[in-house]
Design a protein around this motif. Structure first.
Motif, short mmCIF file in Angstrom:
data_model
loop_
_atom_site.label_atom_id
_atom_site.label_comp_id
_atom_site.label_asym_id
_atom_site.label_seq_id
_atom_site.Cartn_x
_atom_site.Cartn_y
_atom_site.Cartn_z
N ARG A 191 0.73 -1.18 -0.02
CA ARG A 191 -0.03 0.01 -0.05
C ARG A 191 0.92 1.26 0.04
O ARG A 191 2.18 1.18 0.62
N VAL A 192 0.26 2.27 -0.43
CA VAL A 192 0.96 3.52 -0.75
C VAL A 192 -0.29 4.65 0.01
O VAL A 192 -1.21 4.28 -0.06
N SER A 193 0.19 5.93 0.20
CA SER A 193 -0.57 6.78 0.94
C SER A 193 -0.26 8.30 0.16
O SER A 193 0.73 8.49 -0.48
N ALA A 194 -1.52 9.16 -0.05
CA ALA A 194 -1.05 10.44 -0.39
C ALA A 194 -2.05 11.23 0.27
O ALA A 194 -2.95 10.79 1.30
N THR A 195 -1.79 12.51 0.29
CA THR A 195 -2.57 13.70 0.77
C THR A 195 -3.18 14.72 -0.20
O THR A 195 -2.48 14.77 -0.88
N THR A 196 -4.30 15.02 -0.11
CA THR A 196 -4.90 15.98 -1.29
C THR A 196 -4.43 17.29 -1.02
O THR A 196 -4.12 17.97 0.07
N ALA A 197 -4.51 17.94 -2.21
CA ALA A 197 -4.07 19.26 -2.13
C ALA A 197 -5.17 20.14 -1.98
O ALA A 197 -6.34 19.82 -1.83
N ALA A 198 -5.15 21.49 -2.37
CA ALA A 198 -6.17 22.31 -2.04
C ALA A 198 -7.37 22.31 -3.01
O ALA A 198 -8.53 22.35 -2.58
N ASP A 199 -7.02 21.60 -4.17
CA ASP A 199 -8.18 21.31 -5.18
C ASP A 199 -8.69 19.97 -5.02
O ASP A 199 -9.41 19.33 -6.03
N GLY A 200 -8.28 19.12 -4.02
CA GLY A 200 -8.79 17.89 -3.88
C GLY A 200 -7.83 16.77 -4.47
O GLY A 200 -8.22 15.59 -4.34
N ARG A 201 -6.84 17.24 -5.30
CA ARG A 201 -6.37 16.15 -6.15
C ARG A 201 -5.25 15.40 -5.27
O ARG A 201 -4.58 16.22 -4.39
N PHE A 202 -5.01 14.43 -5.53
CA PHE A 202 -3.86 13.39 -4.84
C PHE A 202 -3.10 12.80 -6.06
O PHE A 202 -3.70 12.38 -7.10
N THR A 203 -1.90 12.48 -5.70
CA THR A 203 -1.01 11.68 -6.87
C THR A 203 -0.21 10.69 -5.73
O THR A 203 0.39 11.23 -4.82
N ALA A 204 0.05 9.68 -6.25
CA ALA A 204 1.07 8.41 -5.84
C ALA A 204 1.56 7.55 -6.67
O ALA A 204 0.80 7.57 -7.86
N ALA A 205 2.31 6.84 -6.62
CA ALA A 205 2.95 5.97 -7.51
C ALA A 205 3.51 4.68 -6.64
O ALA A 205 3.99 4.63 -5.81
N PHE A 206 3.27 3.59 -7.59
CA PHE A 206 3.81 2.26 -7.11
C PHE A 206 4.37 1.44 -8.32
O PHE A 206 4.06 1.87 -9.40
N VAL A 207 5.28 0.49 -7.75
CA VAL A 207 5.50 -0.40 -8.94
C VAL A 207 5.00 -1.81 -8.65
O VAL A 207 5.32 -2.46 -7.63
N PRO A 208 4.14 -2.41 -9.30
CA PRO A 208 3.37 -3.71 -9.25
C PRO A 208 4.45 -4.69 -8.71
O PRO A 208 5.60 -4.80 -9.23
N VAL A 209 4.00 -5.70 -7.78
CA VAL A 209 4.90 -6.86 -7.55
C VAL A 209 4.23 -8.20 -7.74
O VAL A 209 4.71 -9.30 -7.55
N GLN A 210 2.94 -8.04 -8.42
CA GLN A 210 2.14 -9.35 -8.94
C GLN A 210 1.76 -9.02 -10.18
O GLN A 210 1.56 -7.82 -10.51
N THR A 211 1.20 -9.98 -11.13
CA THR A 211 0.77 -9.80 -12.43
C THR A 211 -0.60 -9.27 -12.49
O THR A 211 -0.82 -8.44 -13.22
#
Length: 559
Positions: A191-211
């Motif tokens: 799992r990863v986490s993020a926090t929204t900005a003033a416009d409600g947008r969030f961005t996160a990234a990860f690399v899959p470890v399964q197909t």
């Protein structure tokens, strides 16, 4: 922890819940077959609305809902009410779900009572809904996006974006961006986490470890929105592309002696949209294959370097006649696995001993034994030992004879014998015995043994004086020599044997041993007794490394 969501999603759901929880529908006070309340609650998909499910034998003509704070005592005034209901579902007004807007001053949870009236005039007053109205802010993510949706080897990182909106039921038509709200992103095995900005947008990234990945995203509880209902966004289904893999191996078979280590080297590649390219940091494994043809246990393991090159040390600890080399591991998200056949034969250690001697007549006697220690080893059908010779004991070994090993015990640590006696023309050479190994038994060799016999001769032999008076001493002259290579050299400290044959006799008799000085000159004398022939020769007893010399003679006249 994730907050709870609204309870009802449809009329059927509400009906099922009411029955399964054991709550009885509210009935009309005085009319059989009159209005019946099934339940009243809110739906998270339509904040600020109340949904009432009811039925009656006659069309329902009036519905009024009253709201009371959960902590309000009985008899407390209501916090609000609504009667602006329109039918939301159902074929006619006798049964279905009705909805109406709710306008309350404060957020919170409320008890709901409902007044119902049908066309016959039958009424229900103050029917308590089995559900509470959760009049709270609803936090949603309507635009969850994962890019790329099919990640591959060249594009492994997945970017997750979205906007978190807060729907206040007091202002149901004006959702606002949720600022500073934590978001939890489940990525399958992490799992990863993020926090929204003033416009409600969030961005996160990860690399899959399964197909395959069921990507889920949910807002989390925040002091900025106390009591809010956090709604998980619909799942995003992702799957990766596994690219083909290939690799080379310097050998597909190793025959190792027990205790030794072999090496396999090679290079791994992966096929991408730009062609084959080096495959770095991937596992290269040598696995024994069990009876079912599947990997049983790992024999050796390494990892390719940044250029896809690998060096795999292979121990002889376990033999594996049927094995395979594998590039990669199962379930890797961006690459397939590739295999190559392999076999590992281990020759278990053997021990060999030999004793040998070279006689004056060039007869070589050899005897010895061979054994192994490991119980996993077995003797071949007809084991043999090769007798070898070399001029310097270091190189140029040649085979002289093959000796069979006689198997008597056929067990580990029990020595089996070999022996041979034969004539050899090599009277100055090094000898060794070599056990002829098999894939299961390693070869073993004794240390070289130098066996030599030098040819000898006695030159210039004479007895003097001649003639000699009886009872006078007789001295002997001559030189004792041995031949080393092509050169005759003095043999010092030799002990040639002196013999005497009286005149008229045909038999020599032993007299004594003479000596030789450092120049090989004979030393010694005897007393003259009678006429006869004196003879001298080097015999076997005179040394361990010299052959018998030819006999030298001289006649002496005694007066």
């Amino acid at each position: 922890m994730r907050r709870s969501t609204f309870l009802a999603a449809a009329t059927a759901t509400a009906l099922y819940c009411s029955l399964s929880t054991g709550l009885s529908p509210a009935l009309a006070d005085s009319a059989t077959g009159g209005p019946v309340l099934v339940g009243a609650d809110g739906w998270y998909s339509q904040p600020g609305m109340l949904f009432v499910t009811a039925h009656s034998d006659n069309p329902l003509t009036r519905i009024t809902a009253h709201f009371f704070p959960l902590d309000a005592p009985d008899g407390a005034p209501e916090a609000g009410s609504t009667e602006d209901f329109t039918q939301y579902s159902g074929q006619d007004a006798t049964s279905g779900t009705w909805r109406a807007p709710v306008h309350l001053a404060d957020l919170g949870d409320y008890r709901v009572t409902v007044d119902l009236q049908d066309a016959s005039g039958a009424t229900v007053t103050g029917a308590l809904s089995p559900y509470d109205l959760q009049y709270r802010t609803i936090v949603t993510i309507p635009d969850l996006t994962a890019t790329p949706s099919v990640p591959d080897y060249l594009h492994q990182q997945v970017s997750v974006t979205g906007t978190v909106l807060a729907d206040d039921p007091r202002h149901p038509d004006a959702p606002a961006p949720a600022d500073g709200l934590p978001v939890d992103i489940e990525t399958g095995r992490g799992r990863v986490s993020a926090t929204t900005a003033a416009d409600g947008r969030f961005t996160a990234a990860f690399v899959p470890v399964q197909t395959s990945i069921d990507l889920t995203v949910a807002p989390q509880a925040s002091n900025a929105y106390p009591g809010a209902i956090d709604v998980m966004a619909p799942k995003q289904y992702l799957h990766t592309t596994q690219a083909p893999v290939r690799f080379t191996a310097s050998t597909h078979a190793l025959n190792l002696k027990q205790g030794a280590t072999g090496t396999v080297t090679g290079h791994a590649e992966i096929q991408t949209s730009t062609g084959w390219q080096p495959l770095p940091h991937t596992a290269i494994t040598l696995s024994d294959l069990g009876p079912n043809g599947l990997p049983d246990f790992t024999l050796a393991e390494t990892t390719t370097d940044s250029q896809g090159t690998y060096t795999l040390p292979v121990s002889s600890y376990n033999a594996a006649p049927t094995a395979e080399l594998v590039a990669g591991t199962a379930y890797m998200p961006f690459q397939q696995t590739s295999t190559e056949p392999f076999s590992l034969h281990v020759a278990y250690t053997t021990h060999i001993e030999m004793s040998s001697s070279l006689n004056d007549d060039s007869t070589l006697k050899v005897f010895g034994s061979v054994y192994y220690e490991d119980a996993r080893a077995t003797w071949p059908t007809k084991p043999t030992v090769t007798l070898q010779y070399s001029k310097d004991g270091k190189s140029g070994w040649k085979n002289a004879a093959t000796l069979p090993v006689k198997i008597r015990y056929n067990k580990p640590q029990f020595a089996e014998d070999f022996a041979r006696t034969f004539t050899t023309p090599n009277t100055n050479t090094y000898w060794r015995a070599r056990f002829n190994g098999t894939p299961d038994l390693a070869t073993s060799t004794t240390k070289p043994v130098h066996l030599y016999r030098y040819a000898t001769r006695i030159t210039g032999f004479r007895a003097h004086p001649d003639p000699v008076r009886k009872s006078q001493p007789i001295s002997f002259g001559g030189t004792l020599q041995y031949k080393k290579g092509t050169t005759w050299k003095p043999l010092d400290s030799g002990s040639p044997t002196l013999y005497f044959k009286p005149r008229g006799s045909t038999t020599y008799h032993y007299v004594c041993e003479l000596d030789s000085d450092k120049h090989g000159h004979l030393v010694g004398m005897v007393t003259a007794e009678r006429d006869g022939t004196w003879a001298i020769a080097l015999s076997r007893e005179t040394g361990n490394h010299y052959l018998r010399s030819a006999r030298a003679t001289d006649y002496v006249d005694v007066r």
